[in-house]
Design an enzyme around this catalytic site. Structure first.
Site, PDB file in Angstrom:
ATOM      1  N   ARG A  73       0.856  -1.191   0.000  1.00  0.00           N
ATOM      2  CA  ARG A  73       0.000   0.000   0.000  1.00  0.00           C
ATOM      3  C   ARG A  73       0.889   1.237   0.000  1.00  0.00           C
ATOM      4  O   ARG A  73       1.831   1.347   0.783  1.00  0.00           O
ATOM      5  CB  ARG A  73      -0.909  -0.004   1.233  1.00  0.00           C
ATOM      6  N   ARG A 142      -2.348   6.343   9.454  1.00  0.00           N
ATOM      7  CA  ARG A 142      -2.201   5.874   8.080  1.00  0.00           C
ATOM      8  C   ARG A 142      -2.416   7.021   7.090  1.00  0.00           C
ATOM      9  O   ARG A 142      -2.378   8.182   7.469  1.00  0.00           O
ATOM     10  CB  ARG A 142      -3.167   4.717   7.842  1.00  0.00           C
ATOM     11  N   LYS A 206      -4.616   0.687  14.549  1.00  0.00           N
ATOM     12  CA  LYS A 206      -4.527   1.616  13.422  1.00  0.00           C
ATOM     13  C   LYS A 206      -5.295   2.910  13.710  1.00  0.00           C
ATOM     14  O   LYS A 206      -6.240   2.934  14.501  1.00  0.00           O
ATOM     15  CB  LYS A 206      -5.052   0.970  12.152  1.00  0.00           C
ATOM     16  N   LYS A 208      -6.877   6.560  11.693  1.00  0.00           N
ATOM     17  CA  LYS A 208      -7.248   7.093  10.381  1.00  0.00           C
ATOM     18  C   LYS A 208      -7.751   8.530  10.508  1.00  0.00           C
ATOM     19  O   LYS A 208      -8.587   8.825  11.363  1.00  0.00           O
ATOM     20  CB  LYS A 208      -8.322   6.211   9.745  1.00  0.00           C
ATOM     21  N   CYS A 427     -14.732  -3.835  -1.256  1.00  0.00           N
ATOM     22  CA  CYS A 427     -13.368  -4.148  -0.837  1.00  0.00           C
ATOM     23  C   CYS A 427     -12.816  -5.245  -1.740  1.00  0.00           C
ATOM     24  O   CYS A 427     -13.539  -5.850  -2.532  1.00  0.00           O
ATOM     25  CB  CYS A 427     -13.338  -4.579   0.625  1.00  0.00           C
ATOM     26  N   CYS A 433      -7.545 -11.643   0.250  1.00  0.00           N
ATOM     27  CA  CYS A 433      -7.660 -11.202   1.639  1.00  0.00           C
ATOM     28  C   CYS A 433      -7.886 -12.399   2.558  1.00  0.00           C
ATOM     29  O   CYS A 433      -8.839 -13.165   2.386  1.00  0.00           O
ATOM     30  CB  CYS A 433      -8.804 -10.200   1.801  1.00  0.00           C
ATOM     31  N   CYS A 472     -16.145  -9.249   4.671  1.00  0.00           N
ATOM     32  CA  CYS A 472     -16.107  -9.544   6.107  1.00  0.00           C
ATOM     33  C   CYS A 472     -16.567  -8.298   6.848  1.00  0.00           C
ATOM     34  O   CYS A 472     -16.782  -7.253   6.236  1.00  0.00           O
ATOM     35  CB  CYS A 472     -14.703  -9.972   6.531  1.00  0.00           C
ATOM     36  N   CYS A 476     -13.595  -2.350   5.644  1.00  0.00           N
ATOM     37  CA  CYS A 476     -12.684  -1.629   4.744  1.00  0.00           C
ATOM     38  C   CYS A 476     -13.423  -0.795   3.696  1.00  0.00           C
ATOM     39  O   CYS A 476     -12.927   0.241   3.278  1.00  0.00           O
ATOM     40  CB  CYS A 476     -11.751  -2.614   4.057  1.00  0.00           C
TER      41      CYS A 476
END
Length: 572
Positions: A73, A142, A206, A208, A427, A433, A472, A476
């Protein structure tokens, strides 16, 4: 008795500031994978280990290791890349990855299918293109997102600069990335290395950040840990409202996990914004849950402390008080497709990219076409938060050439589609994944095709309805903010959600659990037709679903259990 820290905490402490044994393991090409500890550490460097699940069973029968590859990424603060950077990413995708570019919902590039022997070279060449992958994943801040819309050019410039400034300020200071990937010589010193903002343990999970420019909520501020909403007076950004505590992920069957919309807690001046970002990170660093990673995002810290309690602690860290939030209004959270001309005489074109996958396919050579455009385009490429791309700042001299290339490669009408398709997000999910329970990117286009038949019959082709699918519940693709949301539960089965706010301000609610994929059209057809005949003037699909009782209007908190205010919550 204090709880035991999660396994990632001592791993970070003992990693020597994210070095671990990564350098040695990446150099070992006797296996396509790396150890579990390195799998966790390499995220901080911008990569994930994946394998092709389509061939996993066959390889297991042959006693072969999994077909490992790496996802890389690339951080692109504010989503703005130069034409040369686009060309370099296109080339790296062809030479070192699987030949496609993925545009993410966080305005970043993703490369898929990078095998281990190409990993270091890929990251080096990304850096040679004046981009990097550091902190694109992991327990750190991120890629910082920003509104790409050229309508308010002065505001976009301010939003982009803030995104870049925050990104630079919150980038980890460890030299591990430069030593492992860029062959920087390690400096021998008697002084211990310092990580001034994050410390040895970095963040609990994480983090954001987004920057929005009303009336567009294209970056979905309510879905993120921290957001800055530009407050405009005349032709000047006078400051930013601060939103904290949003997040989309949850775990099926665990009610203690839930998506949550952010709280607007105050206002800061432009000069204070980077400081506010740092101090919000510090509060999360010091008070976030490090014992349970499923309870470690900022949204749970804000939920546990309460928005007022979090604000009080933030003000304490700042040493001054945020001002009260100022009024603003969002009118949409999608992209504006087609041509737009600005006051400087330049043009901007936003193209629809199905699932964010830039690829050549029959009837549309998008990857080749954008490559050829990048060779002559003097402006920039702006990745949107909805997986699309904008060709920005097209000069009058190059527009005819670009229009000819758009026609030649059959991408001039990429955005000539139903409003439902144009407002879709998926996603990656299967086959790469490891968390995927069901299809998403490969399946949502087919679902939309079926629903378009109903949409056409109902006369709703041009009526925007946000539709999102993830394989899932980790969120995302921000599925819980879709007016129609699908979340993978098992192969061929999805939880179906309805009723989110069109402006991105309200979560949707569960309508059907573990619903068979092949029956989705039959499930939604009567609701869509009823919407076409019974909606009120200007009423969006999500609001209609709540008003008609397809989903409950009340639950509890600022999450799935919250009391929903059906008014436009973006009006403070």
């Amino acid at each position: 008795m204090s709880k035991k820290l999660s396994a990632n905490e001592p791993l970070k402490v003992n990693s020597n500031y994210l070095r671990g044994n990564l350098a040695n393991e990446i150099a070992d090409v006797s296996t396509g994978g790396i150890t579990e500890d390195s799998i966790q550490l390499i995220k901080f460097h911008g990569a994930y280990v994946q394998d092709d699940r389509d061939v996993r069973a066959g390889r297991r029968k042959k006693k072969l290791e999994k077909s490992y590859s790496f996802l890389i990424r690339v951080r692109v603060p504010g989503g703005v890349a130069t034409s040369d950077q686009w060309l370099q990413m296109d080339r790296i995708a062809d030479e070192l990855a699987n030949g496609t570019l993925k545009l993410t919902t966080r305005q970043a590039f993703q490369l898929h299918g990078v095998i281990k022997r190409n990993l270091k070279r890929s990251i080096q060449e990304i850096n040679q293109a004046a981009m990097d992958t550091i902190a694109a994943c992991g327990d750190v801040n991120r890629n910082v997102m920003a509104n790409p819309n050229p309508d308010l050019s002065f505001a976009h410039a301010d939003a982009l600069k803030l995104a870049e400034d925050i990104s630079a300020h919150l980038t980890p200071q460890t030299r591990a990335y430069h030593e492992i990937w860029l062959d920087e010589e390690k400096v021998i010193s008697s002084e211990e290395e310092q990580e001034p903002i994050y410390g040895k343990t970095y963040l609990p999970r994480k983090f954001k950040i987004t920057v929005a420019v009303p009336p567009s909520n294209d970056v979905d501020i309510y879905a993120h840990c921290l957001s800055f909403v530009a407050i405009i007076d005349g032709d000047k950004v006078v400051g930013y409202n601060i939103a904290v505590g949003g997040g989309m992920g949850m775990t099926h069957g665990q009610t203690a996990t839930f998506p949550r919309t952010a709280d607007i807690i105050g206002f800061c001046t432009p000069e204070q914004a980077v400081d506010v970002a740092e101090k919000v990170v510090l509060v999360q660093r010091d008070f976030g849950d490090r014992t349970d990673r499923k309870h470690s995002r900022l949204k749970y810290t804000v939920e546990d402390m309460g928005a007022d309690g979090f604000l009080a602690k933030l003000n304490e860290y700042l040493g001054y008080d945020l001002e009260p939030a100022r009024p603003f209004e969002f009118t949409h959270n999608g992209d504006r497709f087609g041509w737009v001309e600005d006051t400087n005489g330049n043009s901007h074109l936003t193209l629809f990219v199905q699932g964010g996958r830039v690829i050549d396919k029959p009837g549309s050579q998008m990857k080749t076409g954008l490559r050829e455009i990048a060779k002559i385009h003097k402006g920039d490429f702006r990745l949107t938060a909805n997986q699309n791309v904008m060709l920005a700042n097209i000069t009058p001299e190059t527009r005819p050439q670009i229009e000819a290339l758009l026609e030649k490669y059959q991408i001039s009408e990429s955005h000539v589609a139903s409003a439902l398709r144009l407002n879709s997000i998926a996603c990656v999910s299967l086959p790469t994944c490891g968390l995927a329970l069901a299809e998403a990117e490969r399946f949502l286009p087919d679902v939309i095709t079926e629903l378009e038949e109903v949409i056409e019959e109902a006369g709703l082709r041009h009526d925007a309805i946000t539709i999102r699918m993830t394989g899932c519940p980790n969120g995302c693709g921000r599925p819980f903010l879709g007016e129609i949301g699908f979340v993978g539960r098992a192969p061929g089965k999805y939880n179906v959600y309805l009723g989110a706010g069109f402006h991105g301000e309200r979560l949707n609610k569960l309508y059907r659990e573990s619903f068979p994929a092949e029956k989705i059209k039959d499930l939604l057809k009567p609701i869509i037709k009823q919407y076409a005949t019974e909606r009120e003037d200007g009423e969006h699909f999500g609001d209609f679903c709540v008003r008609k009782g397809f989903v409950a209007a009340t639950t509890a908190g600022n999450n799935f259990h919250a009391n929903i205010d059906t008014e436009n919550l973006s009006k403070v």
